[in-house]
Design a protein around this motif. Sequence first.
Motif, PDB file in Angstrom:
ATOM      1  N   GLN A 143       7.525   7.913 -13.438  1.00  0.00           N
ATOM      2  CA  GLN A 143       8.909   7.466 -13.230  1.00  0.00           C
ATOM      3  C   GLN A 143       9.410   7.843 -11.834  1.00  0.00           C
ATOM      4  O   GLN A 143      10.501   8.370 -11.658  1.00  0.00           O
ATOM      5  N   ALA A 144       8.546   7.560 -10.843  1.00  0.00           N
ATOM      6  CA  ALA A 144       8.879   8.004  -9.485  1.00  0.00           C
ATOM      7  C   ALA A 144      10.136   7.316  -8.952  1.00  0.00           C
ATOM      8  O   ALA A 144      10.410   6.170  -9.271  1.00  0.00           O
ATOM      9  N   GLN A 145      10.873   8.083  -8.136  1.00  0.00           N
ATOM     10  CA  GLN A 145      12.022   7.510  -7.429  1.00  0.00           C
ATOM     11  C   GLN A 145      11.593   7.283  -5.998  1.00  0.00           C
ATOM     12  O   GLN A 145      11.135   8.212  -5.328  1.00  0.00           O
ATOM     13  N   ILE A 146      11.742   6.034  -5.536  1.00  0.00           N
ATOM     14  CA  ILE A 146      11.294   5.716  -4.170  1.00  0.00           C
ATOM     15  C   ILE A 146      12.442   5.056  -3.419  1.00  0.00           C
ATOM     16  O   ILE A 146      13.134   4.191  -3.969  1.00  0.00           O
ATOM     17  N   GLU A 147      12.609   5.505  -2.167  1.00  0.00           N
ATOM     18  CA  GLU A 147      13.686   4.929  -1.354  1.00  0.00           C
ATOM     19  C   GLU A 147      13.068   4.178  -0.192  1.00  0.00           C
ATOM     20  O   GLU A 147      12.328   4.775   0.601  1.00  0.00           O
ATOM     21  N   VAL A 148      13.367   2.889  -0.078  1.00  0.00           N
ATOM     22  CA  VAL A 148      12.903   2.127   1.091  1.00  0.00           C
ATOM     23  C   VAL A 148      14.120   1.894   1.971  1.00  0.00           C
ATOM     24  O   VAL A 148      15.163   1.450   1.486  1.00  0.00           O
ATOM     25  N   ASN A 163       0.825  -1.210   0.000  1.00  0.00           N
ATOM     26  CA  ASN A 163       0.000   0.000   0.000  1.00  0.00           C
ATOM     27  C   ASN A 163       0.865   1.267   0.000  1.00  0.00           C
ATOM     28  O   ASN A 163       0.616   2.201  -0.762  1.00  0.00           O
ATOM     29  N   LEU A 164       1.937   1.271   0.842  1.00  0.00           N
ATOM     30  CA  LEU A 164       2.791   2.470   0.898  1.00  0.00           C
ATOM     31  C   LEU A 164       3.518   2.687  -0.431  1.00  0.00           C
ATOM     32  O   LEU A 164       3.637   3.826  -0.901  1.00  0.00           O
ATOM     33  N   LEU A 165       3.966   1.587  -1.041  1.00  0.00           N
ATOM     34  CA  LEU A 165       4.673   1.721  -2.323  1.00  0.00           C
ATOM     35  C   LEU A 165       3.718   2.161  -3.432  1.00  0.00           C
ATOM     36  O   LEU A 165       4.057   3.024  -4.250  1.00  0.00           O
ATOM     37  N   THR A 166       2.502   1.592  -3.436  1.00  0.00           N
ATOM     38  CA  THR A 166       1.518   1.980  -4.458  1.00  0.00           C
ATOM     39  C   THR A 166       1.211   3.465  -4.334  1.00  0.00           C
ATOM     40  O   THR A 166       1.158   4.197  -5.329  1.00  0.00           O
ATOM     41  N   ASN A 167       1.019   3.927  -3.086  1.00  0.00           N
ATOM     42  CA  ASN A 167       0.738   5.363  -2.878  1.00  0.00           C
ATOM     43  C   ASN A 167       1.912   6.221  -3.328  1.00  0.00           C
ATOM     44  O   ASN A 167       1.728   7.267  -3.960  1.00  0.00           O
ATOM     45  N   ALA A 168       3.143   5.779  -2.996  1.00  0.00           N
ATOM     46  CA  ALA A 168       4.335   6.566  -3.360  1.00  0.00           C
ATOM     47  C   ALA A 168       4.374   6.762  -4.876  1.00  0.00           C
ATOM     48  O   ALA A 168       4.745   7.833  -5.365  1.00  0.00           O
ATOM     49  N   ILE A 169       3.937   5.731  -5.618  1.00  0.00           N
ATOM     50  CA  ILE A 169       3.929   5.852  -7.087  1.00  0.00           C
ATOM     51  C   ILE A 169       2.743   6.701  -7.547  1.00  0.00           C
ATOM     52  O   ILE A 169       2.881   7.607  -8.367  1.00  0.00           O
ATOM     53  N   LYS A 170       1.552   6.394  -6.928  1.00  0.00           N
ATOM     54  CA  LYS A 170       0.330   7.088  -7.328  1.00  0.00           C
ATOM     55  C   LYS A 170       0.432   8.601  -7.122  1.00  0.00           C
ATOM     56  O   LYS A 170      -0.022   9.384  -7.948  1.00  0.00           O
ATOM     57  N   PHE A 217       6.760   8.012   4.580  1.00  0.00           N
ATOM     58  CA  PHE A 217       5.912   7.217   5.479  1.00  0.00           C
ATOM     59  C   PHE A 217       6.817   6.258   6.246  1.00  0.00           C
ATOM     60  O   PHE A 217       7.638   5.555   5.647  1.00  0.00           O
ATOM     61  N   ILE A 218       6.655   6.255   7.560  1.00  0.00           N
ATOM     62  CA  ILE A 218       7.535   5.425   8.391  1.00  0.00           C
ATOM     63  C   ILE A 218       6.662   4.550   9.283  1.00  0.00           C
ATOM     64  O   ILE A 218       5.664   5.032   9.832  1.00  0.00           O
ATOM     65  N   PHE A 219       7.000   3.271   9.411  1.00  0.00           N
ATOM     66  CA  PHE A 219       6.335   2.480  10.455  1.00  0.00           C
ATOM     67  C   PHE A 219       7.383   1.788  11.307  1.00  0.00           C
ATOM     68  O   PHE A 219       8.487   1.486  10.842  1.00  0.00           O
ATOM     69  N   ILE A 250      12.215  -1.763  14.970  1.00  0.00           N
ATOM     70  CA  ILE A 250      12.673  -1.698  13.595  1.00  0.00           C
ATOM     71  C   ILE A 250      11.899  -0.545  12.937  1.00  0.00           C
ATOM     72  O   ILE A 250      10.720  -0.354  13.246  1.00  0.00           O
ATOM     73  N   HIS A 251      12.577   0.255  12.121  1.00  0.00           N
ATOM     74  CA  HIS A 251      11.891   1.355  11.422  1.00  0.00           C
ATOM     75  C   HIS A 251      11.990   1.123   9.927  1.00  0.00           C
ATOM     76  O   HIS A 251      13.086   0.911   9.416  1.00  0.00           O
ATOM     77  N   VAL A 252      10.832   1.187   9.246  1.00  0.00           N
ATOM     78  CA  VAL A 252      10.846   1.049   7.797  1.00  0.00           C
ATOM     79  C   VAL A 252      10.345   2.365   7.224  1.00  0.00           C
ATOM     80  O   VAL A 252       9.277   2.849   7.625  1.00  0.00           O
ATOM     81  N   SER A 253      11.130   2.961   6.309  1.00  0.00           N
ATOM     82  CA  SER A 253      10.673   4.223   5.744  1.00  0.00           C
ATOM     83  C   SER A 253      10.511   4.087   4.233  1.00  0.00           C
ATOM     84  O   SER A 253      11.326   3.456   3.557  1.00  0.00           O
ATOM     85  N   VAL A 254       9.405   4.659   3.729  1.00  0.00           N
ATOM     86  CA  VAL A 254       9.135   4.654   2.284  1.00  0.00           C
ATOM     87  C   VAL A 254       9.061   6.119   1.859  1.00  0.00           C
ATOM     88  O   VAL A 254       8.115   6.826   2.210  1.00  0.00           O
TER      89      VAL A 254
END
Length: 500
Positions: free
Chosen positions: A412-417, A400-407, A492-494, A426-430
């Motif tokens: 040609q979005a650049q996304i960093e996970v 969901n977070l990745l789909t939103n990051a693109i949407k 977005f971070i969880f 543990i922290h995951v950031s999108v």
Amino acid sequence: MFENYSQYVAAQTDGDTDQLKASLYDNLPVAIYTCDNSGYITSFNKAAVSLWGREPEIGKDLWCGSWKIFNSSGEQISLDSCPMARTLKEGVAIEGEAIIIERPDGSRVNVRPYPTPTFDSNGNLSGAVNTLINIDIVTEAEEKQALLASIVNTSDDAIISKTLDGNITSWNLSAQKMFGYTPEEALGKHISILIPPDRLQEETVIITNIRNGRKVDHFETIRLRKDGSEIPISLTVSPVLDSTGKVIGASKIARDITSQIQAQQENARLYEEIKALNEKKDEFIGIASHELKTPLTSINGYLQILSRLNTDEVSKKFVSKTIQQVKRLTILVSDMLDVSKIEAGKLQFSSEKFNIVSALANAIELIEHTHPGNNISFNVNSNRSTVYGDPHRVEQVMINLLTNAIKYSPAQAQIEVTLTTNNDEIHVSVKDKGYGIEASKVNQIFSRFYRVESTNPTISGLGIGLYISKQIIERHNGKIWVESEPGKGSNFIFSLPLKN
Ligand code: ADP
């Protein structure tokens, strides 16, 4: 034209109580009059007429009913700079500044006016009320007494005093209006005439507090009118002390809270109505998504068979496109089903130890496959990656977070996970470089069905992805939040607890 205030009020209202109040006001021994916010006199009583020696015309005379006024040094002052005019112009009360009134017959009287502004329910100045004390005939103590009496008698609250035994010793105009007893009927009677039999115990509690010098503040209760009907009131009771500080009685202020209670009841009714409608909507979403799921599964099955058939290229292309669209539809339906399960507290979770790096990698791979052309980097900055919970649900959050990051980014979005650890978490950031979110909307995007319409009105969605993600993360004892700047992008971070 009206002879006096009672006639004026009678013309404006047909209520007996308003008429009664007007007549009592008219007969007050203290001079009182009111002006609207432009300064026109709107009411005055008999005592004011006798003080002025003339009767002003309602709606015509401005600021004051006097013929001529002078300051205490004997200099004449114009009516539009009298204390009442200043109160109306500045919106503040003026306390006891002495003036001299000259009547048309030439006689003079020393007066202390107490103009006080009045405001409507929106806080706008609606006018002012002025009490005029004739200081030629009263001592300072009497002046204070007269002023207090006029305040008590013009108050909208019932003000009553009583002895410690409960015998009524004073009764203002609003008490008469609220409870229906005249002063003659109420004075000397026991306060219990106002108390419903099943609430008599309240009086014992109130008097015990008063005897101990304690005030009873804003106590909401029910009292009885003379005709036996009930009236909801808010009661404030304070001890009355003699000059040695001994408690000798109590003064009580009762405010009619009928309209407040009605508003509360109306709010409660509306709340229940909205709750019931909301439940119906949830029920509908639950049924609809459940019913849609079965035919979708069959369609998907048939499409898979079709895709394996030896058909021409055009048919193959259309079948493949249809499969993609059915996948989208399946995700939407399954999200809707999840929402209704969350609402019913029935969202299922498995519980197992798992490596979050693989769950994140699975989600990234899937998104890269379905959204080719976007650049997703994955940085793992920790060698600790075991968490406890449902790997598929965590994958769902990541998708969901990745789909939103693109949407919500240009093409040609650049996304960093990025995965990091911090003590036991543990922290995951999108992170995307997309449209970003206004600060005022950030707190709402995790609510059910909430969408920031201004971001890009052409981007479709149901506004439930982040809501589901938040529920999933919180069920794993984690947190989810966003840092975002409009025009620059969102992060977005969880966080999830680490498991050894
Ligand atoms: P949907 O995307 O279906 O509208 P979501 O619950 O996933 O629903 O997101 C809620 C809203 O939050 C979106 O409508 C969008 O306005 C905003 N949003 C979510 N992710 C992003 C993002 N990465 N960048 C900008 N806005 C976002």
